[in-house]
Design a protein around this motif. Structure first.
Motif, PDB file in Angstrom:
ATOM      1  N   MET A  33      -2.315   3.298  -9.890  1.00 16.15           N
ATOM      2  CA  MET A  33      -2.667   3.350 -11.317  1.00 16.15           C
ATOM      3  C   MET A  33      -4.164   3.634 -11.487  1.00 16.15           C
ATOM      4  SD  MET A  33      -0.216   0.694 -13.281  1.00 16.15           S
ATOM      5  CE  MET A  33      -1.133  -0.784 -12.928  1.00 16.15           C
ATOM      6  N   HIS A  37     -10.054   1.201  -5.380  1.00 17.31           N
ATOM      7  CA  HIS A  37     -10.942   0.379  -4.553  1.00 17.31           C
ATOM      8  C   HIS A  37     -10.529   0.568  -3.099  1.00 17.31           C
ATOM      9  CE1 HIS A  37      -7.463  -2.234  -4.423  1.00 17.31           C
ATOM     10  NE2 HIS A  37      -7.474  -2.366  -5.741  1.00 17.31           N
ATOM     11  N   HIS A  40      -6.764   0.589  -2.149  1.00 18.86           N
ATOM     12  CA  HIS A  40      -6.074   1.868  -2.353  1.00 18.86           C
ATOM     13  C   HIS A  40      -6.470   2.866  -1.259  1.00 18.86           C
ATOM     14  CE1 HIS A  40      -6.415   0.494  -6.728  1.00 18.86           C
ATOM     15  NE2 HIS A  40      -5.117   0.625  -6.569  1.00 18.86           N
ATOM     16  N   LEU A  43      -4.784   2.756   1.972  1.00 17.68           N
ATOM     17  CA  LEU A  43      -3.445   3.369   1.961  1.00 17.68           C
ATOM     18  C   LEU A  43      -3.551   4.873   2.184  1.00 17.68           C
ATOM     19  CD1 LEU A  43      -1.768   1.584  -1.119  1.00 17.68           C
ATOM     20  CD2 LEU A  43      -1.912   0.796   1.241  1.00 17.68           C
ATOM     21  N   PHE A 149       2.703   1.831   0.362  1.00 23.89           N
ATOM     22  CA  PHE A 149       2.394   0.816  -0.659  1.00 23.89           C
ATOM     23  C   PHE A 149       1.661  -0.355  -0.008  1.00 23.89           C
ATOM     24  CE2 PHE A 149       5.790   3.245  -2.485  1.00 23.89           C
ATOM     25  CZ  PHE A 149       5.527   3.261  -3.846  1.00 23.89           C
ATOM     26  N   GLY A 150       0.964  -1.154  -0.830  1.00 22.94           N
ATOM     27  CA  GLY A 150       0.250  -2.318  -0.318  1.00 22.94           C
ATOM     28  C   GLY A 150       1.118  -3.563  -0.366  1.00 22.94           C
ATOM     29  N   ASP A 153       1.274  -6.262  -3.446  1.00 23.89           N
ATOM     30  CA  ASP A 153       2.394  -6.329  -4.397  1.00 23.89           C
ATOM     31  C   ASP A 153       3.684  -6.399  -3.569  1.00 23.89           C
ATOM     32  OD1 ASP A 153       0.978  -5.619  -7.140  1.00 23.89           O
ATOM     33  OD2 ASP A 153       0.134  -4.338  -5.597  1.00 23.89           O
ATOM     34  N   PRO A 177      -1.260  -3.759   5.052  1.00 28.27           N
ATOM     35  CA  PRO A 177      -1.891  -5.069   4.832  1.00 28.27           C
ATOM     36  C   PRO A 177      -2.781  -5.130   3.598  1.00 28.27           C
ATOM     37  CG  PRO A 177      -2.231  -4.313   7.095  1.00 28.27           C
ATOM     38  CD  PRO A 177      -1.609  -3.177   6.352  1.00 28.27           C
ATOM     39  N   VAL A 179      -6.059  -5.669   1.616  1.00 32.56           N
ATOM     40  CA  VAL A 179      -7.505  -5.557   1.867  1.00 32.56           C
ATOM     41  C   VAL A 179      -8.214  -6.555   0.958  1.00 32.56           C
ATOM     42  CG1 VAL A 179      -9.508  -4.025   1.807  1.00 32.56           C
ATOM     43  CG2 VAL A 179      -7.281  -3.147   2.541  1.00 32.56           C
ATOM     44  N   MET A 187      -8.454  -7.533  -3.031  1.00 35.67           N
ATOM     45  CA  MET A 187      -8.977  -6.499  -3.936  1.00 35.67           C
ATOM     46  C   MET A 187      -7.920  -6.119  -4.968  1.00 35.67           C
ATOM     47  SD  MET A 187     -11.244  -3.954  -1.665  1.00 35.67           S
ATOM     48  CE  MET A 187     -12.592  -4.587  -0.686  1.00 35.67           C
TER      49      MET A 187
HETATM   50  P1  AMP Z   1      -2.086  -0.300  -8.315  1.00 39.13           P
HETATM   51  O1  AMP Z   1      -3.043   0.812  -8.570  1.00 39.13           O
HETATM   52  O2  AMP Z   1      -2.658  -1.655  -8.546  1.00 39.13           O
HETATM   53  O3  AMP Z   1      -0.733  -0.077  -8.932  1.00 39.13           O
HETATM   54  O4  AMP Z   1      -1.831  -0.257  -6.742  1.00 39.13           O
HETATM   55  C1  AMP Z   1      -1.449   0.913  -6.094  1.00 39.13           C
HETATM   56  C2  AMP Z   1      -1.096   0.592  -4.670  1.00 39.13           C
HETATM   57  O5  AMP Z   1      -2.226   0.011  -4.022  1.00 39.13           O
HETATM   58  C3  AMP Z   1       0.048  -0.421  -4.552  1.00 39.13           C
HETATM   59  O6  AMP Z   1       0.880  -0.047  -3.462  1.00 39.13           O
HETATM   60  C4  AMP Z   1      -0.673  -1.705  -4.275  1.00 39.13           C
HETATM   61  O7  AMP Z   1       0.094  -2.650  -3.584  1.00 39.13           O
HETATM   62  C5  AMP Z   1      -1.821  -1.213  -3.422  1.00 39.13           C
HETATM   63  N1  AMP Z   1      -2.935  -2.160  -3.413  1.00 39.13           N
HETATM   64  C6  AMP Z   1      -3.575  -2.689  -4.490  1.00 39.13           C
HETATM   65  N2  AMP Z   1      -4.497  -3.581  -4.088  1.00 39.13           N
HETATM   66  C7  AMP Z   1      -4.450  -3.616  -2.734  1.00 39.13           C
HETATM   67  C8  AMP Z   1      -5.142  -4.356  -1.727  1.00 39.13           C
HETATM   68  N3  AMP Z   1      -6.101  -5.236  -2.027  1.00 39.13           N
HETATM   69  N4  AMP Z   1      -4.821  -4.139  -0.433  1.00 39.13           N
HETATM   70  C9  AMP Z   1      -3.835  -3.251  -0.109  1.00 39.13           C
HETATM   71  N5  AMP Z   1      -3.156  -2.533  -1.012  1.00 39.13           N
HETATM   72  C10 AMP Z   1      -3.435  -2.714  -2.299  1.00 39.13           C
END
Ligand code: AMP
Length: 299
Positions: A33, A37, A40, A43, A149-150, A153, A177, A179, A187
């Motif tokens: 989204m 940081h 992301h 990944l 994916f992280g 979530d 994992p 971060v 994060m």
């Molecule tokens: P979001 O932009 O928050 O929807 O996250 C996009 C992707 O980044 C999702 O797969 C999240 O699980 C992953 N993600 C967000 N924060 C972290 C983190 N601190 N460590 C690893 N992956 C993350």
């Protein structure tokens, strides 16, 4: 890395670019989204090691936000994100408008089953249906790929792995994992909302998980004392607790008595106006504060 990043905004442009790239190798896909940081970007880097062509998407998906949630104020920085994605090695960015992902007349939604029953499910009605629907649309466009994916979530990851299997999607869904910041805080784009005093308190989540992790490592297998160790920290820092839960790491059903080989300990709470989540898989993940200890040891 001297990569070039192309941005496309139309769904069919994404499909065409992926079809073309697939002729010369594998595709990895990282949906986000935005407000990117290091979590992301980790990944995107993982995607690079698994594929020849890395696609990222940035879309603040309206259907996964509840009416009283932060859709309107969710942080957005497409220019900054584009630079970060390019330097992390992404090849293609898909950044559509809501009107093309949800055009007039569209009405299909992906319903989530038992994996959505607990943890965030009851606190965010409709959230996982929104996530499942947008990710199904994105997978439909990207096609055969590995999607990264992280584990931040974790419930979302398990739901999406289930969907890819159940709907025979040609996508392998892989989890990476969490971060963390130097003080252990996971994060998150939402950390930007935290006022300085709240930011300080937010450490309590990883601290609670770490206490529970240590007890598990020492041999504790009773669910209540493990959960209570995490709860004791969270109670001190949270303004409102949605849950501190111990669930089976695969079925996501609650564990009430003894923990088996592995279990997910997950937290969701509000610190100030910010909703934070964090988790650890006991019996599988390292200590959530392990990197801090390493830094401390290095002086
Ligand atoms: P979001 O932009 O928050 O929807 O996250 C996009 C992707 O980044 C999702 O797969 C999240 O699980 C992953 N993600 C967000 N924060 C972290 C983190 N601190 N460590 C690893 N992956 C993350």
């Amino acid at each position: 890395m001297a990569e070039t990043l192309t941005t496309v905004r139309a769904p069919l442009e994404l499909r065409e670019a992926c079809n073309l790239a697939r002729k010369s190798g594998k595709i990895a896909f990282v949906p986000t989204m935005g407000a990117l940081h290091e979590g992301h970007l980790s990944l995107v880097r993982a995607a690079r090691t698994r594929a020849d062509f890395v696609v990222a998407s940035i879309f603040v998906n309206p259907t996964q936000f509840g009416p009283n949630e932060d859709f309107a104020r969710y942080p957005r920085d497409i220019a900054g994100d584009t630079k970060k994605l390019a330097s992390a090695g992404a090849n293609l960015l898909f950044a559509p408008d809501a009107s093309v992902m949800y055009p007039a007349g569209e009405e299909t939604r992906v319903r989530v089953g038992a994996l959505g029953e607990h943890l965030c499910g009851p606190f965010r009605p409709g959230h996982f249906e929104g996530v499942a629907t947008i990710v199904a649309k994105l997978f439909g466009l990207v096609g055969e790929s590995v999607a990264i994916f992280g584990r931040k979530d974790y419930q979302q990851l398990k739901i999406l792995q289930r969907i890819a299997v159940d709907l025979f999607m040609p996508v392998e869904v892989v989890g990476m994992p969490i971060v963390r910041e130097a003080d252990g805080l996971a994060m998150s784009s939402r950390n930007a909302y935290l006022a300085p005093a709240d930011r300080d308190r937010a450490r309590g989540l990883s601290l609670g998980l770490s206490h529970a992790w240590r007890a598990f490592e020492k041999g504790e297998r009773d669910a209540e004392p493990i959960k209570n160790l995490a709860l004791a920290e969270v109670i001190q820092v949270a303004d409102r607790i949605d849950y501190v839960s111990l669930v089976d790491a695969d079925s996501l059903q609650p564990i009430t008595e003894k923990i088996g080989a592995r279990a997910l300990l997950a937290i969701a709470c509000h610190v100030g106006k910010t909703r934070l989540i964090d988790n650890v898989v006991l019996g599988e993940d390292p200590d959530p504060r392990a990197s801090m200890d390493a830094r401390g040891a290095e002086g």
